[in-house]
Design a protein around this motif. Structure first.
Motif, PDB file in Angstrom:
ATOM      1  N   UNK A  16      -8.578  90.596  42.400  1.00 19.86           N
ATOM      2  CA  UNK A  16      -9.666  89.682  42.016  1.00 19.86           C
ATOM      3  C   UNK A  16      -9.833  88.561  43.046  1.00 19.86           C
ATOM      4  N   UNK A  17      -8.696  88.176  43.661  1.00 25.65           N
ATOM      5  CA  UNK A  17      -8.714  87.105  44.658  1.00 25.65           C
ATOM      6  C   UNK A  17      -7.851  87.520  45.845  1.00 25.65           C
ATOM      7  N   UNK A  18      -8.174  86.975  47.016  1.00 26.94           N
ATOM      8  CA  UNK A  18      -7.385  87.203  48.221  1.00 26.94           C
ATOM      9  C   UNK A  18      -7.639  86.019  49.146  1.00 26.94           C
ATOM     10  N   UNK A  19      -6.619  85.559  49.861  1.00 29.05           N
ATOM     11  CA  UNK A  19      -6.806  84.383  50.733  1.00 29.05           C
ATOM     12  C   UNK A  19      -7.836  84.647  51.839  1.00 29.05           C
ATOM     13  N   UNK A  20      -8.813  83.768  51.952  1.00 25.57           N
ATOM     14  CA  UNK A  20      -9.811  83.879  53.017  1.00 25.57           C
ATOM     15  C   UNK A  20      -9.119  83.765  54.372  1.00 25.57           C
ATOM     16  N   UNK A  21      -9.602  84.514  55.330  1.00 22.66           N
ATOM     17  CA  UNK A  21      -9.064  84.453  56.682  1.00 22.66           C
ATOM     18  C   UNK A  21      -7.882  85.381  56.912  1.00 22.66           C
ATOM     19  N   UNK A  22      -7.441  86.088  55.901  1.00 23.38           N
ATOM     20  CA  UNK A  22      -6.324  87.029  56.052  1.00 23.38           C
ATOM     21  C   UNK A  22      -6.785  88.428  55.662  1.00 23.38           C
ATOM     22  N   UNK A  23      -6.210  89.438  56.313  1.00 25.19           N
ATOM     23  CA  UNK A  23      -6.432  90.832  55.949  1.00 25.19           C
ATOM     24  C   UNK A  23      -5.138  91.596  56.150  1.00 25.19           C
ATOM     25  N   UNK A  24      -5.064  92.745  55.572  1.00 28.66           N
ATOM     26  CA  UNK A  24      -3.880  93.590  55.673  1.00 28.66           C
ATOM     27  C   UNK A  24      -4.313  94.932  56.259  1.00 28.66           C
ATOM     28  N   UNK A  25      -3.516  95.442  57.216  1.00 24.61           N
ATOM     29  CA  UNK A  25      -3.834  96.727  57.847  1.00 24.61           C
ATOM     30  C   UNK A  25      -2.557  97.525  58.054  1.00 24.61           C
ATOM     31  N   UNK A  26      -2.737  98.775  58.432  1.00 20.79           N
ATOM     32  CA  UNK A  26      -1.606  99.626  58.811  1.00 20.79           C
ATOM     33  C   UNK A  26      -0.665  99.873  57.646  1.00 20.79           C
TER      34      UNK A  26
END
Length: 167
Positions: A16-26
């Motif tokens: 529902x929420x995720x910190x702006x400016x961050x992403x997760x990959x791999x």
């Protein structure tokens, strides 16, 4: 020997929420049993998902949500391939629907046939490396080839653990 001989998937697209400016990959998004050699390919697909999310016209949907939805779609197919393949191991302890069990048996037949037939092996490698879609396994000529070779009473691999006991 592999340090992490397992598959792990995290469903960030469900948050529902995720910190702006961050992403997760791999591997932080989805890690594969290294024997399938799909981790780098899937990470590349996630990179393409990020590119597409960044290029999309601005909407009220945050970037992280657009990216995680696209990345989940990129992961779905390879994930189903590896978890379906892993279901043939005696250690697997999850139940699967009938269609998944039948498909898993067919994929096992494809794998066993690939040991004895170069064309089946070549297609297996292409599908496993995401060069061809898994639907290639279901083209009539391919299915007939697999069934024809499988009918020849091919030698079966030893049961799990037999090699270790023999040595």
């Amino acid at each position: 020997m592999h340090k992490y001989p397992a598959n792990a998937r995290r469903h960030y697209e469900r948050l529902k929420r995720f910190p702006e400016g961050l992403l997760v990959m791999g591997d932080a998004l989805c890690s594969f049993n290294p024997t399938y050699a799909q981790g780098m390919t899937v990470a590349s697909l996630e990179g393409l998902a990020l590119r597409d999310a960044l290029r999309a016209p601005a909407t009220s949907t945050p970037l992280w949500r657009r990216y995680f939805r696209a990345a989940a779609r990129a992961v779905d197919l390879p994930w189903s391939l590896v978890t379906g393949g892993d279901s043939s191991y005696p250690e697997s302890n999850w139940s699967q629907p009938l269609a998944a069990r039948l498909t898993g048996r067919y994929f096992t037949m494809v794998q066993r046939t690939a040991v004895h037939d170069g064309a089946v092996f070549a297609m297996f490698i292409k599908v496993q490396n995401l060069v061809e879609p898994p639907a290639a396994f279901f083209k009539p000529a391919f299915v007939l080839r697999v069934l024809r070779v499988a009918r020849q009473q091919l030698p079966q691999p030893p049961p799990a653990g037999a090699v270790a006991r023999a040595t």
